[in-house]
Design a protein around this motif. Sequence first.
Motif, PDB file in Angstrom:
ATOM      1  N   THR A  65      -1.576   7.565   2.511  1.00 30.96           N
ATOM      2  CA  THR A  65      -0.385   7.026   2.470  1.00 30.96           C
ATOM      3  C   THR A  65       0.224   6.412   3.831  1.00 30.96           C
ATOM      4  O   THR A  65       0.846   5.224   3.991  1.00 30.96           O
ATOM      5  N   ALA A  66       0.158   7.428   4.783  1.00 33.88           N
ATOM      6  CA  ALA A  66       0.432   7.058   6.387  1.00 33.88           C
ATOM      7  C   ALA A  66      -0.008   5.904   6.841  1.00 33.88           C
ATOM      8  O   ALA A  66       0.474   5.176   7.495  1.00 33.88           O
ATOM      9  N   GLY A  67      -1.160   5.568   6.343  1.00 34.34           N
ATOM     10  CA  GLY A  67      -2.333   4.437   7.021  1.00 34.34           C
ATOM     11  C   GLY A  67      -1.675   3.388   6.247  1.00 34.34           C
ATOM     12  O   GLY A  67      -1.499   2.363   7.043  1.00 34.34           O
ATOM     13  N   PHE A  68      -1.389   3.426   5.197  1.00 38.31           N
ATOM     14  CA  PHE A  68      -0.759   2.074   4.580  1.00 38.31           C
ATOM     15  C   PHE A  68       0.524   1.849   5.196  1.00 38.31           C
ATOM     16  O   PHE A  68       0.799   0.753   5.261  1.00 38.31           O
ATOM     17  N   LEU A  69       1.298   2.796   5.403  1.00 33.29           N
ATOM     18  CA  LEU A  69       2.704   2.448   5.878  1.00 33.29           C
ATOM     19  C   LEU A  69       2.635   1.894   7.333  1.00 33.29           C
ATOM     20  O   LEU A  69       3.341   1.093   7.904  1.00 33.29           O
ATOM     21  N   ILE A  70       1.536   2.604   8.085  1.00 36.81           N
ATOM     22  CA  ILE A  70       1.479   2.182   9.445  1.00 36.81           C
ATOM     23  C   ILE A  70       0.977   0.523   9.248  1.00 36.81           C
ATOM     24  O   ILE A  70       1.369  -0.161  10.390  1.00 36.81           O
ATOM     25  N   GLN A  71       0.087   0.579   8.511  1.00 40.87           N
ATOM     26  CA  GLN A  71      -0.740  -0.813   8.542  1.00 40.87           C
ATOM     27  C   GLN A  71       0.417  -2.072   8.177  1.00 40.87           C
ATOM     28  O   GLN A  71       0.369  -2.954   8.941  1.00 40.87           O
ATOM     29  N   ASN A  72       1.029  -1.824   6.988  1.00 37.19           N
ATOM     30  CA  ASN A  72       2.083  -2.797   6.607  1.00 37.19           C
ATOM     31  C   ASN A  72       3.219  -2.449   6.078  1.00 37.19           C
ATOM     32  O   ASN A  72       3.468  -3.146   4.774  1.00 37.19           O
ATOM     33  N   GLY A  73       4.059  -1.359   6.451  1.00 40.91           N
ATOM     34  CA  GLY A  73       4.985  -0.875   5.733  1.00 40.91           C
ATOM     35  C   GLY A  73       4.850  -0.545   4.153  1.00 40.91           C
ATOM     36  O   GLY A  73       3.773  -0.065   3.737  1.00 40.91           O
ATOM     37  N   LYS A  74       5.704  -1.079   3.424  1.00 48.32           N
ATOM     38  CA  LYS A  74       5.552  -0.701   1.980  1.00 48.32           C
ATOM     39  C   LYS A  74       5.047  -1.874   1.206  1.00 48.32           C
ATOM     40  O   LYS A  74       4.639  -1.910   0.059  1.00 48.32           O
ATOM     41  N   GLU A  75       4.656  -2.932   1.889  1.00 49.37           N
ATOM     42  CA  GLU A  75       4.312  -4.243   0.978  1.00 49.37           C
ATOM     43  C   GLU A  75       2.935  -3.976   0.396  1.00 49.37           C
ATOM     44  O   GLU A  75       2.553  -4.437  -0.690  1.00 49.37           O
ATOM     45  N   LEU A  76       2.096  -3.200   1.142  1.00 51.44           N
ATOM     46  CA  LEU A  76       0.664  -2.872   0.310  1.00 51.44           C
ATOM     47  C   LEU A  76       0.809  -1.867  -0.850  1.00 51.44           C
ATOM     48  O   LEU A  76      -0.193  -2.167  -1.716  1.00 51.44           O
ATOM     49  N   PHE A  77       1.889  -1.625  -1.118  1.00 49.66           N
ATOM     50  CA  PHE A  77       2.049  -0.703  -2.499  1.00 49.66           C
ATOM     51  C   PHE A  77       2.595  -1.429  -3.628  1.00 49.66           C
ATOM     52  O   PHE A  77       2.473  -0.872  -4.668  1.00 49.66           O
ATOM     53  N   GLN A  78       2.770  -2.478  -3.420  1.00 48.68           N
ATOM     54  CA  GLN A  78       3.279  -3.448  -4.678  1.00 48.68           C
ATOM     55  C   GLN A  78       2.264  -3.726  -5.693  1.00 48.68           C
ATOM     56  O   GLN A  78       2.457  -3.984  -6.816  1.00 48.68           O
ATOM     57  N   LYS A  79       0.782  -3.612  -5.165  1.00 45.85           N
ATOM     58  CA  LYS A  79      -0.159  -4.017  -6.238  1.00 45.85           C
ATOM     59  C   LYS A  79      -0.443  -2.658  -7.060  1.00 45.85           C
ATOM     60  O   LYS A  79      -0.934  -1.773  -6.324  1.00 45.85           O
ATOM     61  N   LYS A  80      -0.552  -2.714  -8.215  1.00 49.67           N
ATOM     62  CA  LYS A  80      -0.797  -1.407  -8.884  1.00 49.67           C
ATOM     63  C   LYS A  80      -2.199  -0.861  -8.773  1.00 49.67           C
ATOM     64  O   LYS A  80      -2.361   0.335  -8.678  1.00 49.67           O
ATOM     65  N   GLN A  81      -3.240  -1.879  -8.621  1.00 51.48           N
ATOM     66  CA  GLN A  81      -4.687  -1.399  -8.265  1.00 51.48           C
ATOM     67  C   GLN A  81      -4.536  -0.759  -6.954  1.00 51.48           C
ATOM     68  O   GLN A  81      -5.243   0.472  -7.035  1.00 51.48           O
ATOM     69  N   VAL A  82      -3.854  -1.200  -5.849  1.00 51.04           N
ATOM     70  CA  VAL A  82      -3.761  -0.301  -4.584  1.00 51.04           C
ATOM     71  C   VAL A  82      -3.264   1.054  -4.903  1.00 51.04           C
ATOM     72  O   VAL A  82      -3.486   2.159  -4.354  1.00 51.04           O
ATOM     73  N   GLN A  83      -1.875   1.059  -5.687  1.00 50.28           N
ATOM     74  CA  GLN A  83      -1.492   2.386  -6.075  1.00 50.28           C
ATOM     75  C   GLN A  83      -2.644   3.376  -6.797  1.00 50.28           C
ATOM     76  O   GLN A  83      -2.763   4.495  -6.585  1.00 50.28           O
ATOM     77  N   PHE A  84      -3.349   2.849  -7.759  1.00 50.40           N
ATOM     78  CA  PHE A  84      -4.395   3.530  -8.518  1.00 50.40           C
ATOM     79  C   PHE A  84      -5.512   4.188  -7.278  1.00 50.40           C
ATOM     80  O   PHE A  84      -5.633   5.362  -7.791  1.00 50.40           O
ATOM     81  N   ILE A  85      -5.833   3.192  -6.619  1.00 54.74           N
ATOM     82  CA  ILE A  85      -6.878   3.674  -5.711  1.00 54.74           C
ATOM     83  C   ILE A  85      -6.334   4.921  -4.648  1.00 54.74           C
ATOM     84  O   ILE A  85      -7.038   5.778  -4.437  1.00 54.74           O
ATOM     85  N   LEU A  86      -5.049   4.618  -4.272  1.00 55.21           N
ATOM     86  CA  LEU A  86      -4.433   5.768  -3.315  1.00 55.21           C
ATOM     87  C   LEU A  86      -4.394   6.857  -4.238  1.00 55.21           C
ATOM     88  O   LEU A  86      -4.712   7.945  -3.539  1.00 55.21           O
ATOM     89  N   ILE A  87      -3.913   7.026  -5.179  1.00 57.58           N
ATOM     90  CA  ILE A  87      -3.705   8.312  -6.091  1.00 57.58           C
ATOM     91  C   ILE A  87      -5.284   8.854  -6.562  1.00 57.58           C
ATOM     92  O   ILE A  87      -5.575   9.895  -6.102  1.00 57.58           O
ATOM     93  N   ILE A 232      -6.647  -6.134  -0.495  1.00 58.58           N
ATOM     94  CA  ILE A 232      -5.837  -6.465   0.784  1.00 58.58           C
ATOM     95  C   ILE A 232      -6.272  -7.017   2.087  1.00 58.58           C
ATOM     96  O   ILE A 232      -5.850  -6.814   3.168  1.00 58.58           O
ATOM     97  N   GLY A 233      -7.839  -7.141   1.706  1.00 51.50           N
ATOM     98  CA  GLY A 233      -8.630  -7.558   3.072  1.00 51.50           C
ATOM     99  C   GLY A 233      -8.689  -6.589   4.050  1.00 51.50           C
ATOM    100  O   GLY A 233      -8.877  -5.567   3.441  1.00 51.50           O
TER     101      GLY A 233
END
Length: 297
Positions: A65-87, A232-233
Amino acid sequence: MKKLIANTVADLLQPAMFKKYAVSFLLIAATCFLNYSTSFSFWLRNVAFSHALVWYSLLFFFFFTAGFLIQNGKELFQKKQVQFILIAGSILFALKVAMPFHKLFPDSIGTNYQKAFQQPMNWFGALLVMLPLLMLMHWLLEKKWTLFGIKQKQSLKAYVLLIAFMLPLLIWASLQHDFSLVYPKAAIVGRQLGSEANPFHYLAFETAYAADFFTIEFFFRGFLILALSKLIGKQCLLPVALFYFSIHLGKPMMEAVSSFFGGLILGSISYHSKSIWGGLLVHISIALFMELFGFIF
């Protein structure tokens, strides 16, 4: 291969990434201070499976999660598949680390053999469990029963040159004190089996050790990099590298710190090659050379 190297360098040296690297280094430095310079340890020893599963799930989730926040704030969490892969990713690798496959050993094998091959049994067990689960992840995300990155896209010859280039650094690392406290890992065979130890025992240990890198590469450079890259490229590289750093907190500090850089490089290679095989060759070769140099030096 030249194009692959050029693309990797371009990915890692983008001016826009320098500030993000600086924040990541601060997190890594604080983590290393706590883990290596205080009585606190992020890596658990001899705890119940349920406790280990919960702890490692939270640990990996935090760094991912810290990596996602550092990379692009909260924007990357908006996609449900990203959330799924994170968890799912955090829980899956926690399962890999926490499951006590060595308890499947029969009592008749003897205590010394159980201790000598406890970790190899866990490595083989994790491989057999994780690959079907990663196939399930591929089906859930893309409705295909296969593994991310399993197709070989290019020649592996150039990777041999990369390994040769890294040998001096590995030799230097093998001369450091904290290195000798961990490597060679197979020395446990000699300590536990004593005069009973023979070349077959060492070969079995190293084979299991190499097998573990199949699990790691299919998970990080296959599932995480290739699945996230479609969503997310290149922004997946930093979060996965920080996750990768967190799984090395039970190893020497220099290895843990360098794993972040290794995660960025191997992640970029996988991103551009769409395959795990080049990174796997480099990873296994480095690991086995570290074992060899541990015996020599």
